[in-house]
Design a protein around this motif. Sequence first.
Motif, mmCIF file in Angstrom:
data_model
loop_
_atom_site.group_PDB
_atom_site.id
_atom_site.type_symbol
_atom_site.label_atom_id
_atom_site.label_comp_id
_atom_site.label_asym_id
_atom_site.label_seq_id
_atom_site.Cartn_x
_atom_site.Cartn_y
_atom_site.Cartn_z
ATOM 1 N N ALA A 223 26.129 20.594 -70.582
ATOM 2 C CA ALA A 223 25.711 19.190 -70.491
ATOM 3 C C ALA A 223 26.915 18.271 -70.624
ATOM 4 O O ALA A 223 27.069 17.314 -69.859
ATOM 5 C CB ALA A 223 24.679 18.871 -71.561
ATOM 6 N N ARG A 224 27.777 18.558 -71.579
ATOM 7 C CA ARG A 224 28.945 17.702 -71.809
ATOM 8 C C ARG A 224 29.888 17.730 -70.611
ATOM 9 O O ARG A 224 30.380 16.683 -70.183
ATOM 10 C CB ARG A 224 29.672 18.157 -73.076
ATOM 11 N N ASP B 143 26.742 14.884 -68.531
ATOM 12 C CA ASP B 143 26.726 13.688 -69.370
ATOM 13 C C ASP B 143 27.419 12.494 -68.728
ATOM 14 O O ASP B 143 26.896 11.383 -68.763
ATOM 15 C CB ASP B 143 27.341 13.973 -70.739
ATOM 16 N N ARG B 144 28.586 12.697 -68.141
ATOM 17 C CA ARG B 144 29.312 11.572 -67.535
ATOM 18 C C ARG B 144 28.519 10.989 -66.369
ATOM 19 O O ARG B 144 28.366 9.770 -66.252
ATOM 20 C CB ARG B 144 30.700 12.018 -67.082
#
Length: 152
Positions: A126-127, A131-132
């Motif tokens: 996810a990161r 996420d971005r």
Amino acid sequence: MQPSNSGDVAHDDPWYDALASGWGESAGAGVPPARRERDTTAAAADVYLEVQRSAAFQEVRRRYRRFVVPAVFVFFTWYVAYVVTATTSPGLLARPVAGAVNVGMLAGLGQFLTTFLLTWAYVRHARLRRDRAALELRWGAQELARGRGGPS
């Protein structure tokens, strides 16, 4: 303004539900027209529908599904295999490995380990991959909502 027993309701009150008109109001009092609220809600809905149809949103959803669907399948298969093996072949799981530790205990601890590893992998994925892009979509949606008179 706080709601009173006479039926006045502040329309900026977060507990007031315009759809539940008539509740808590006196018999003769009608709900004042909430045209601005409806226009704002409609504009916000249009913004979110536009974002949902965008290629960027579809890409974020695709990345999510490409990780989650195989991960759930693998984890569920591993869990079911452990449960089925424990019920159908207890002798296999009772085989000693070292001292009092047997295959069943290692497999059970492996369930915890894979849960933590899957959580770590999901958060990392996810990161790094979503996420971005999701944050950019969120900011874009807020800018579109402000531009159309939606909630700020």
